[in-house]
Design a protein around this motif. Structure first.
Motif, PDB file in Angstrom:
ATOM      1  N   ARG A   9       0.844  -0.872   0.035  1.00  0.00           N
ATOM      2  CA  ARG A   9       0.132   0.008  -0.029  1.00  0.00           C
ATOM      3  C   ARG A   9       0.960   1.279  -0.036  1.00  0.00           C
ATOM      4  O   ARG A   9       2.110   1.567   1.048  1.00  0.00           O
ATOM      5  N   GLU A  61       6.243  -7.419   6.494  1.00  0.00           N
ATOM      6  CA  GLU A  61       5.203  -5.763   6.992  1.00  0.00           C
ATOM      7  C   GLU A  61       6.854  -5.802   8.118  1.00  0.00           C
ATOM      8  O   GLU A  61       7.113  -4.793   8.158  1.00  0.00           O
ATOM      9  N   SER A  71       5.390   1.233   9.166  1.00  0.00           N
ATOM     10  CA  SER A  71       4.374   0.809   9.009  1.00  0.00           C
ATOM     11  C   SER A  71       4.353   1.058   7.284  1.00  0.00           C
ATOM     12  O   SER A  71       3.857   1.699   6.666  1.00  0.00           O
ATOM     13  N   GLY A  73       1.872  -1.118   4.778  1.00  0.00           N
ATOM     14  CA  GLY A  73       0.505  -2.275   4.616  1.00  0.00           C
ATOM     15  C   GLY A  73       0.992  -3.471   3.308  1.00  0.00           C
ATOM     16  O   GLY A  73       1.202  -2.919   2.522  1.00  0.00           O
ATOM     17  N   LEU A 104      -8.263  -5.282   0.895  1.00  0.00           N
ATOM     18  CA  LEU A 104      -8.708  -5.268   2.284  1.00  0.00           C
ATOM     19  C   LEU A 104      -8.742  -6.767   2.314  1.00  0.00           C
ATOM     20  O   LEU A 104      -8.457  -7.284   1.891  1.00  0.00           O
ATOM     21  N   CYS A 148     -14.089   2.565   4.362  1.00  0.00           N
ATOM     22  CA  CYS A 148     -13.592   1.022   4.447  1.00  0.00           C
ATOM     23  C   CYS A 148     -12.244   0.591   3.958  1.00  0.00           C
ATOM     24  O   CYS A 148     -11.810   0.381   4.212  1.00  0.00           O
ATOM     25  N   ALA A 150      -9.750   2.934   3.513  1.00  0.00           N
ATOM     26  CA  ALA A 150      -8.457   3.603   3.040  1.00  0.00           C
ATOM     27  C   ALA A 150      -7.712   2.545   3.633  1.00  0.00           C
ATOM     28  O   ALA A 150      -6.561   3.470   3.644  1.00  0.00           O
ATOM     29  N   HIS A 151      -7.910   1.957   3.917  1.00  0.00           N
ATOM     30  CA  HIS A 151      -7.066   1.221   4.715  1.00  0.00           C
ATOM     31  C   HIS A 151      -5.959  -0.045   3.600  1.00  0.00           C
ATOM     32  O   HIS A 151      -4.913  -0.862   3.471  1.00  0.00           O
ATOM     33  N   THR A 153      -5.535  -1.390  -0.666  1.00  0.00           N
ATOM     34  CA  THR A 153      -4.835  -1.168  -1.968  1.00  0.00           C
ATOM     35  C   THR A 153      -5.554  -1.069  -3.475  1.00  0.00           C
ATOM     36  O   THR A 153      -5.515  -2.218  -2.878  1.00  0.00           O
TER      37      THR A 153
END
Length: 170
Positions: A9, A61, A71, A73, A104, A148, A150-151, A153
């Motif tokens: 991400r 990660e 961090s 994603g 997600l 939802c 937002a996190h 890619t």
């Protein structure tokens, strides 16, 4: 050994998260993954491994945090799951470069479609852990907001198709 597709991400997009793909490939090789191949500079990598998706996610990660100091994603799909995402594309007649799947880590909330804001001529459909969007007039002028996502890619259908092809060749 299973084949995997990993999507990072916010890497090498809009001047943020600089990560040379040679570095990403080296991280994957250092983890013992086989047949490692990156695709374009936006954080896409395919390989085979004897680990679970959650183990791969945790390992990458950690390496990415050590490298970037923050961090990053990491979304992991098996080659089979990625092929299913491509097959499930509900917008087959839309331009593939203006159609995306937003990936997600978790199942989608029940109110995902109700929470969409700023829709103009975009079409939105839900997958299992993906949100498909066809941008009628292109992404550049879109005001679409999906909270939802937002996190997650996003990858366009052309990129997904190529990743499916690469993963099948490992």
């Amino acid at each position: 050994m299973a084949s995997y597709v990993v999507l990072l991400r916010a890497v090498n997009v809009g001047g943020t998260g600089k990560l040379p793909m040679a570095e990403l490939k080296a991280m994957c090789v250092a983890e013992g993954f086989d047949g490692v191949q990156t695709y374009i500079a936006s954080g896409n990598v395919v390989f085979s491994a004897d680990r679970s998706g959650s183990e791969i996610k945790a390992a990458l990660e950690k390496r990415l945090k050590d490298y970037a100091g923050k961090s990053v994603g990491v979304i992991v799909r098996t080659a089979k799951e990625m092929a299913e995402v491509l097959e499930a594309n509900p917008f087959r007649d839309a331009p593939p470069n203006w159609t995306v799947a937003i990936f997600l880590d978790h199942p989608l909330p029940a109110d995902t479609l109700d929470s969409v804001r700023g829709r103009q001529d975009e079409q939105v459909r839900l997958g299992r852990r993906e949100i498909y969007v066809a941008y009628g007039s292109g992404m550049g002028r879109s005001k679409l907001r999906i909270p939802c996502a937002a996190h997650g890619t996003a990858r366009n259908i052309n990129t997904i198709s190529k990743l499916v092809e690469l993963a099948a060749s490992i």
